[in-house]
Design a protein around this motif. Structure first.
Motif, mmCIF file in Angstrom:
data_model
loop_
_atom_site.group_PDB
_atom_site.id
_atom_site.type_symbol
_atom_site.label_atom_id
_atom_site.label_comp_id
_atom_site.label_asym_id
_atom_site.label_seq_id
_atom_site.Cartn_x
_atom_site.Cartn_y
_atom_site.Cartn_z
ATOM 1 N N TYR A 88 -0.562 6.073 2.421
ATOM 2 C CA TYR A 88 -1.529 5.016 2.094
ATOM 3 C C TYR A 88 -1.066 3.684 2.664
ATOM 4 O O TYR A 88 0.120 3.387 2.713
ATOM 5 C CB TYR A 88 -1.726 4.931 0.582
ATOM 6 N N ASP A 89 -2.036 2.893 3.089
ATOM 7 C CA ASP A 89 -1.740 1.624 3.749
ATOM 8 C C ASP A 89 -1.710 0.439 2.795
ATOM 9 O O ASP A 89 -0.924 -0.490 2.987
ATOM 10 C CB ASP A 89 -2.799 1.345 4.831
ATOM 11 N N VAL A 90 -2.582 0.464 1.801
ATOM 12 C CA VAL A 90 -2.767 -0.686 0.920
ATOM 13 C C VAL A 90 -2.896 -0.202 -0.516
ATOM 14 O O VAL A 90 -3.435 0.879 -0.776
ATOM 15 C CB VAL A 90 -4.032 -1.480 1.317
ATOM 16 N N VAL A 91 -2.421 -1.023 -1.453
ATOM 17 C CA VAL A 91 -2.527 -0.680 -2.866
ATOM 18 C C VAL A 91 -2.863 -1.924 -3.680
ATOM 19 O O VAL A 91 -2.407 -3.022 -3.369
ATOM 20 C CB VAL A 91 -1.206 -0.054 -3.388
ATOM 21 N N SER A 92 -3.674 -1.752 -4.713
ATOM 22 C CA SER A 92 -4.011 -2.864 -5.613
ATOM 23 C C SER A 92 -3.087 -2.799 -6.827
ATOM 24 O O SER A 92 -3.490 -2.428 -7.920
ATOM 25 C CB SER A 92 -5.473 -2.787 -6.068
ATOM 26 N N ALA A 93 -1.840 -3.140 -6.628
ATOM 27 C CA ALA A 93 -0.805 -2.915 -7.634
ATOM 28 C C ALA A 93 -0.807 -3.923 -8.777
ATOM 29 O O ALA A 93 -0.910 -5.124 -8.553
ATOM 30 C CB ALA A 93 0.565 -2.933 -6.969
ATOM 31 N N SER A 94 -0.677 -3.408 -9.983
ATOM 32 C CA SER A 94 -0.354 -4.267 -11.116
ATOM 33 C C SER A 94 1.146 -4.491 -11.092
ATOM 34 O O SER A 94 1.886 -3.770 -10.423
ATOM 35 C CB SER A 94 -0.783 -3.617 -12.428
ATOM 36 N N GLY A 95 1.597 -5.470 -11.822
ATOM 37 C CA GLY A 95 2.977 -5.906 -11.708
ATOM 38 C C GLY A 95 4.021 -4.879 -12.056
ATOM 39 O O GLY A 95 5.131 -4.911 -11.518
ATOM 40 N N ASP A 96 3.708 -3.954 -12.963
ATOM 41 C CA ASP A 96 4.713 -2.948 -13.281
ATOM 42 C C ASP A 96 4.915 -2.003 -12.110
ATOM 43 O O ASP A 96 5.945 -1.347 -11.996
ATOM 44 C CB ASP A 96 4.349 -2.178 -14.543
ATOM 45 N N ALA A 97 3.955 -1.971 -11.202
ATOM 46 C CA ALA A 97 4.130 -1.208 -9.972
ATOM 47 C C ALA A 97 4.675 -2.088 -8.859
ATOM 48 O O ALA A 97 5.486 -1.639 -8.048
ATOM 49 C CB ALA A 97 2.793 -0.596 -9.537
#
Length: 398
Positions: free
Chosen positions: A105-114
């Motif tokens: 995967y190229d992009v992720v919409s991560a929350s801070g715990d990730a």
């Protein structure tokens, strides 16, 4: 609106991890628990799109019209850039981390715990914000924060934000509450009709209240609690448990509970208050004098991205005024781009969600996953980590 919030609930309950320390871009620095930041170069220049981009996202962040024909900010992106969007919806931050580690995967919409796990794990690269034209219009209050940067080096692009509020029935709770004491007072007249968010992270709400009302505990960060501070917070919640009618995690149940009068005061999100009011429930939501907890998510680029140019083009698109406004309204949160407020269909949307009210968000402590190395900078004590919070929450609820 109801469908929008189902999607929001999937993400808003995800915790945000804030870390400390770090090095300059491309160097190694210290981080949470003695971790180091791997040397990874950021993209130096933007080239032609590769024809597709593989994304991991929270539900509701990447809409192409298949959920609702009127909700589509992907088709324009593909038309403008030639980058086809392949999106994988993740249910948890753990799943996001696992998927990003595959390098597929190229992009992720991560929350801070990730996000910090991805940074210190070498799974994401620093972001060259000079290559993202819309970054200049992101609210300053979301830039270079602990969950999206290390030592002021950006590792992501802010997406949006929201706060946890105090909701009450105006026909029952009088006078109108201004403090979290309304849900923590052992002598509350609303015993049995108080509600609270059902998650170990709710311990931070108690810690925040104690931080403001019990200065002798010397709490500086509601997510950095030593043994004494942690016991004070959990003791407070154990006493509060006697007042609780029900804990909530399902937004529909909280709306119905307030509408029926089974709950008359407790924690909520702005979107829940809006839905309850739309259902004719006599409720209001306020930010108490002590402040509140909240959340923010970040778009990040894989260190192994096969389609980095399309990835950058996507990050620029998703925080463009039009797309960011569409996501914010569909999802139910304050947009990251200050120009998005001019694009919302509801012209009062940004006012309702305090999008451009930095003073408001200065009172918000974004959800933070506790770690043993105290997040407030202390090194002479050990703080309770999230596993301890989870165990304590089980005990508190009985």
């Amino acid at each position: 609106m109801r469908h929008r919030f189902v999607l929001a609930a999937l993400s808003a309950g995800v915790l945000v991890l804030a870390g400390c320390g770090g090095g300059d871009s491309g160097t190694t620095g210290s981080g949470p628990g003695g971790l180091s930041v791997p040397k990874i170069d950021k993209l130096a220049s933007l080239g032609a799109g590769e024809g597709e981009v593989n994304i991991v996202s929270w539900a509701g962040y990447v809409e192409d019209g298949s959920t609702d024909k009127a909700v589509d900010w992907v088709s324009d992106f593909t038309k403008e850039t030639g980058c086809k969007v392949n999106n994988k919806v993740a249910a948890t931050s753990d799943e996001m981390v696992t998927l990003m580690k595959t390098g597929e995967y190229d992009v992720v919409s991560a929350s801070g715990d990730a996000s910090l796990r991805l940074i210190y794990g070498g799974d994401v690269a620093p972001v060259n914000t000079d290559l993202i034209a819309n970054y200049k219009d992101v609210f300053d209050g979301l830039k270079n924060k602990q969950w999206n940067s290390v030592d002021n080096v950006a590792y992501g692009i802010p997406h949006g934000r929201g706060a946890n509020l105090l909701m009450y029935r105006t026909d029952v709770v009088k006078p109108a509450p201004t403090s979290w004491s309304a849900v923590f007072d052992a002598n509350s007249p609303y015993k049995g009709k108080i509600t609270a968010y059902d998650s170990p992270i709710y311990i931070a709400d108690a810690a925040l209240y104690l931080m403001k009302t019990k200065p002798e505990l010397n709490i500086k960060n509601p997510y950095a609690l030593d043994d004494t501070q942690f016991k004070a917070a959990t003791d407070l919640l154990t006493e509060q448990n006697k007042l609780i009618g029900e804990y909530w995690s399902d937004y529909t149940k909280e709306v119905q509970s307030f509408k029926a009068g089974n709950s008359v005061i407790g924690t909520t999100w702005q979107i829940i208050a809006n839905l309850a009011q739309a259902d004719k429930a006599p409720v209001e939501a306020v930010l108490p004098t002590e402040g509140a907890t909240g959340w923010s998510d970040t778009w990040m680029i894989s260190a192994k991205a096969k389609h980095p140019n399309c990835g950058y083009l996507w990050m620029n698109h998703i925080i463009s005024p039009k797309a960011n406004a569409a996501v914010a309204e569909w999802f139910g949160e304050a947009p990251a781009n200050k120009l998005a407020c001019q694009q919302t269909s509801d012209k009062s949307f940004c006012t309702t969600f305090h999008a451009d009210d930095e003073a408001y968000f200065q009172n918000i402590w974004y959800w933070t996953t506790p770690i043993a190395q105290c997040l407030d900078g202390r090194t002479d004590v050990t703080c309770k980590d999230y596993s301890a919070w989870t165990q304590a929450w089980t005990t508190i609820k009985g």
